[in-house]
Design a protein around this motif. Structure first.
Motif, PDB file in Angstrom:
ATOM      1  N   SER A  96     -40.358  55.991 -29.714  1.00  0.00           N
ATOM      2  CA  SER A  96     -41.527  56.432 -28.945  1.00  0.00           C
ATOM      3  C   SER A  96     -42.442  55.263 -28.596  1.00  0.00           C
ATOM      4  CB  SER A  96     -42.314  57.490 -29.731  1.00  0.00           C
ATOM      5  OG  SER A  96     -42.998  56.907 -30.830  1.00  0.00           O
ATOM      6  N   ILE A  97     -42.580  54.313 -29.519  1.00  0.00           N
ATOM      7  CA  ILE A  97     -43.423  53.138 -29.249  1.00  0.00           C
ATOM      8  C   ILE A  97     -42.796  52.279 -28.153  1.00  0.00           C
ATOM      9  CG2 ILE A  97     -44.405  51.028 -30.218  1.00  0.00           C
ATOM     10  CD1 ILE A  97     -44.567  52.475 -32.923  1.00  0.00           C
ATOM     11  N   LEU A  98     -41.475  52.110 -28.216  1.00  0.00           N
ATOM     12  CA  LEU A  98     -40.786  51.332 -27.182  1.00  0.00           C
ATOM     13  C   LEU A  98     -40.917  51.990 -25.812  1.00  0.00           C
ATOM     14  CD1 LEU A  98     -37.567  50.353 -29.162  1.00  0.00           C
ATOM     15  CD2 LEU A  98     -39.402  48.820 -28.424  1.00  0.00           C
ATOM     16  N   ASN A  99     -41.031  53.308 -25.800  1.00  0.00           N
ATOM     17  CA  ASN A  99     -41.214  54.044 -24.553  1.00  0.00           C
ATOM     18  C   ASN A  99     -42.518  53.660 -23.850  1.00  0.00           C
ATOM     19  OD1 ASN A  99     -40.493  56.204 -22.669  1.00  0.00           O
ATOM     20  ND2 ASN A  99     -42.163  57.357 -23.589  1.00  0.00           N
ATOM     21  N   LEU A 130     -44.943  42.642 -23.946  1.00  0.00           N
ATOM     22  CA  LEU A 130     -43.594  42.177 -24.277  1.00  0.00           C
ATOM     23  C   LEU A 130     -43.556  41.517 -25.656  1.00  0.00           C
ATOM     24  CD1 LEU A 130     -42.393  40.738 -20.857  1.00  0.00           C
ATOM     25  CD2 LEU A 130     -41.670  42.849 -21.967  1.00  0.00           C
ATOM     26  N   VAL A 131     -44.622  40.782 -25.989  1.00  0.00           N
ATOM     27  CA  VAL A 131     -44.713  40.179 -27.322  1.00  0.00           C
ATOM     28  C   VAL A 131     -44.694  41.277 -28.386  1.00  0.00           C
ATOM     29  CG1 VAL A 131     -46.231  38.934 -28.908  1.00  0.00           C
ATOM     30  CG2 VAL A 131     -45.909  38.089 -26.579  1.00  0.00           C
ATOM     31  N   GLY A 132     -45.471  42.332 -28.156  1.00  0.00           N
ATOM     32  CA  GLY A 132     -45.498  43.450 -29.094  1.00  0.00           C
ATOM     33  C   GLY A 132     -44.143  44.125 -29.212  1.00  0.00           C
ATOM     34  N   THR A 133     -43.446  44.265 -28.102  1.00  0.00           N
ATOM     35  CA  THR A 133     -42.130  44.915 -28.101  1.00  0.00           C
ATOM     36  C   THR A 133     -41.117  44.114 -28.912  1.00  0.00           C
ATOM     37  OG1 THR A 133     -42.547  45.863 -25.909  1.00  0.00           O
ATOM     38  CG2 THR A 133     -40.257  45.754 -26.641  1.00  0.00           C
ATOM     39  N   VAL A 134     -41.054  42.817 -28.669  1.00  0.00           N
ATOM     40  CA  VAL A 134     -40.113  41.954 -29.402  1.00  0.00           C
ATOM     41  C   VAL A 134     -40.431  41.965 -30.898  1.00  0.00           C
ATOM     42  CG1 VAL A 134     -39.346  39.581 -29.729  1.00  0.00           C
ATOM     43  CG2 VAL A 134     -39.652  40.478 -27.418  1.00  0.00           C
ATOM     44  N   THR A 135     -41.726  41.892 -31.236  1.00  0.00           N
ATOM     45  CA  THR A 135     -42.141  41.918 -32.646  1.00  0.00           C
ATOM     46  C   THR A 135     -41.724  43.225 -33.309  1.00  0.00           C
ATOM     47  OG1 THR A 135     -44.059  40.523 -32.122  1.00  0.00           O
ATOM     48  CG2 THR A 135     -44.097  41.710 -34.223  1.00  0.00           C
ATOM     49  N   LEU A 136     -41.930  44.313 -32.600  1.00  0.00           N
ATOM     50  CA  LEU A 136     -41.589  45.634 -33.126  1.00  0.00           C
ATOM     51  C   LEU A 136     -40.105  45.735 -33.444  1.00  0.00           C
ATOM     52  CD1 LEU A 136     -42.782  48.563 -33.581  1.00  0.00           C
ATOM     53  CD2 LEU A 136     -41.889  49.083 -31.317  1.00  0.00           C
ATOM     54  N   ILE A 271     -46.959  45.535 -39.998  1.00  0.00           N
ATOM     55  CA  ILE A 271     -46.646  44.667 -38.858  1.00  0.00           C
ATOM     56  C   ILE A 271     -46.156  45.488 -37.666  1.00  0.00           C
ATOM     57  CG2 ILE A 271     -45.112  42.821 -38.034  1.00  0.00           C
ATOM     58  CD1 ILE A 271     -45.198  41.616 -40.811  1.00  0.00           C
ATOM     59  N   GLN A 272     -45.363  46.545 -37.934  1.00  0.00           N
ATOM     60  CA  GLN A 272     -44.912  47.403 -36.852  1.00  0.00           C
ATOM     61  C   GLN A 272     -46.078  48.136 -36.188  1.00  0.00           C
ATOM     62  OE1 GLN A 272     -41.809  49.427 -39.197  1.00  0.00           O
ATOM     63  NE2 GLN A 272     -40.441  48.990 -37.485  1.00  0.00           N
ATOM     64  N   LEU A 273     -47.012  48.591 -37.028  1.00  0.00           N
ATOM     65  CA  LEU A 273     -48.207  49.245 -36.476  1.00  0.00           C
ATOM     66  C   LEU A 273     -49.002  48.278 -35.604  1.00  0.00           C
ATOM     67  CD1 LEU A 273     -49.491  51.381 -39.498  1.00  0.00           C
ATOM     68  CD2 LEU A 273     -48.605  52.229 -37.317  1.00  0.00           C
ATOM     69  N   LEU A 274     -49.136  47.026 -36.083  1.00  0.00           N
ATOM     70  CA  LEU A 274     -49.848  46.014 -35.309  1.00  0.00           C
ATOM     71  C   LEU A 274     -49.119  45.712 -33.994  1.00  0.00           C
ATOM     72  CD1 LEU A 274     -50.925  43.532 -38.136  1.00  0.00           C
ATOM     73  CD2 LEU A 274     -52.387  45.115 -36.856  1.00  0.00           C
ATOM     74  N   ALA A 275     -47.778  45.679 -34.061  1.00  0.00           N
ATOM     75  CA  ALA A 275     -46.982  45.452 -32.851  1.00  0.00           C
ATOM     76  C   ALA A 275     -47.194  46.575 -31.856  1.00  0.00           C
ATOM     77  CB  ALA A 275     -45.500  45.330 -33.209  1.00  0.00           C
ATOM     78  N   GLY A 276     -47.261  47.806 -32.369  1.00  0.00           N
ATOM     79  CA  GLY A 276     -47.536  48.952 -31.500  1.00  0.00           C
ATOM     80  C   GLY A 276     -48.901  48.845 -30.852  1.00  0.00           C
ATOM     81  N   ILE A 277     -49.898  48.394 -31.637  1.00  0.00           N
ATOM     82  CA  ILE A 277     -51.250  48.220 -31.094  1.00  0.00           C
ATOM     83  C   ILE A 277     -51.259  47.132 -30.025  1.00  0.00           C
ATOM     84  CG2 ILE A 277     -53.596  47.461 -31.663  1.00  0.00           C
ATOM     85  CD1 ILE A 277     -53.179  48.811 -34.424  1.00  0.00           C
ATOM     86  N   ILE A 278     -50.496  46.061 -30.249  1.00  0.00           N
ATOM     87  CA  ILE A 278     -50.396  44.980 -29.255  1.00  0.00           C
ATOM     88  C   ILE A 278     -49.830  45.515 -27.942  1.00  0.00           C
ATOM     89  CG2 ILE A 278     -49.149  42.849 -28.669  1.00  0.00           C
ATOM     90  CD1 ILE A 278     -49.381  42.086 -31.655  1.00  0.00           C
TER      91      ILE A 278
END
Length: 290
Positions: A96-99, A130-136, A271-278
């Motif tokens: 869902s986050i990647l969506n 994109l940075v957030g997506t790759v991190t996630l 970290i995943q939550l932070l990536a989602g926020i990014i």
């Protein structure tokens, strides 16, 4: 209710409905394969739309049909299967986050293929997202070594399909009723969906038991509310707003989906939550007006 109020109402309702769709897919996959899930989702939705929208098909002119077909394939048919396989491989909350990268894709695809305006400052938002997506994805692979994070590419492919879909509707199907577009979409893909079931030996190998009964129940709710009703609302939202605004529903969806995932016992690191926020910050910058 004016258009401004309508579009925000549609956005909130869609975020609740589609945010719950990920956990419904996950539960349905306990009793069915991804192929069966995708096909049944299309077939049940098509039958529902035939009941309520058949008369609307007469509004679709010859010039519209090729765009209705492209909209159906890119915005519904392929994503139905891609997400089913993705959630089989990775957590539903991550999918869902990647969506939520859909607005990025809607922006650059709209500029590159549909001549919609594009502000250079919005590139910053795209890059942040994109940075957030790759991190996630990378963090998810570390946190869940038993999951194959190559499946994360499937929601990304789906988001590209969604992005083409919204731009097609905005540019070429703006004069059609939302119910007509949605019904036309599913009329064109119901036969391919049935053929998918036929060629995967569903009708000879499927067995009705407690798991498959529950799975069919989840699919029924997913198809009627999460696909049929939601698609009508979404097509209407596209028509009364912009492609980027309409796809902004994808950064509200993860809030609902992640809550369902946590309730269901899915792991989600800080970290995943932070990536989602990014990712959400990036989408906000893409949508922000000067």
């Amino acid at each position: 209710m004016n258009k401004q109020q309508q579009k925000w109402l549609y956005l909130v309702v869609l975020s609740l409905v589609w945010g719950s769709s990920f956990i419904l897919m996950k539960k349905a996959l306990i009793g069915l394969t991804p192929i069966q899930l995708g096909a049944f989702r299309v077939i049940i939705t098509a039958l529902f739309l035939l009941l309520i929208g058949f008369k609307k098909l007469k509004n679709i002119q010859k010039k519209h049909w090729k765009w209705v077909l492209l909209s159906a394939l890119l915005g519904t048919f392929f994503p139905a299967f891609l997400y089913a396989f993705a959630i089989k491989g990775i957590d539903s909350s991550i999918a869902s986050i990647l969506n939520s990268i859909t607005p990025f894709n809607a922006l650059w695809i709209g500029a590159a293929f549909f001549s919609f305006s594009f502000k250079k400052s919005q590139l910053i938002g795209i890059l942040i997202g994109l940075v957030g997506t790759v991190t996630l994805i990378m963090q998810g692979a570390d946190l869940n070594p038993d999951q194959n994070y190559w499946y994360a590419l499937l929601p990304i492919l789906s988001s590209i399909g969604y992005a083409f879909n919204v731009n097609i509707i905005k540019k070429y199907l703006q004069d059609l009723d939302a119910l007509a577009i949605t019904t036309g979409n599913f009329i064109l893909i119901i036969v391919p969906a049935i053929l998918v079931l036929v060629f995967t030996d569903f009708f000879t190998e499927f067995q009705l038991n407690s798991e498959t009964k529950s799975a069919l129940g989840y699919i029924f709710v997913l198809a009627i509310l999460g696909t049929g009703v939601a698609k009508i609302l979404f097509n209407k939202l596209i028509q009364i707003s912009s492609p980027v605004f309409s796809t902004s529903v994808t950064y509200l969806i993860p809030i609902v989906a992640v809550m369902w995932g946590i309730v269901d016992g899915e792991k989600l690191s800080l970290i995943q939550l932070l990536a989602g926020i990014i990712i959400l910050i990036g989408v906000y910058l893409v949508n922000k007006k000067k």
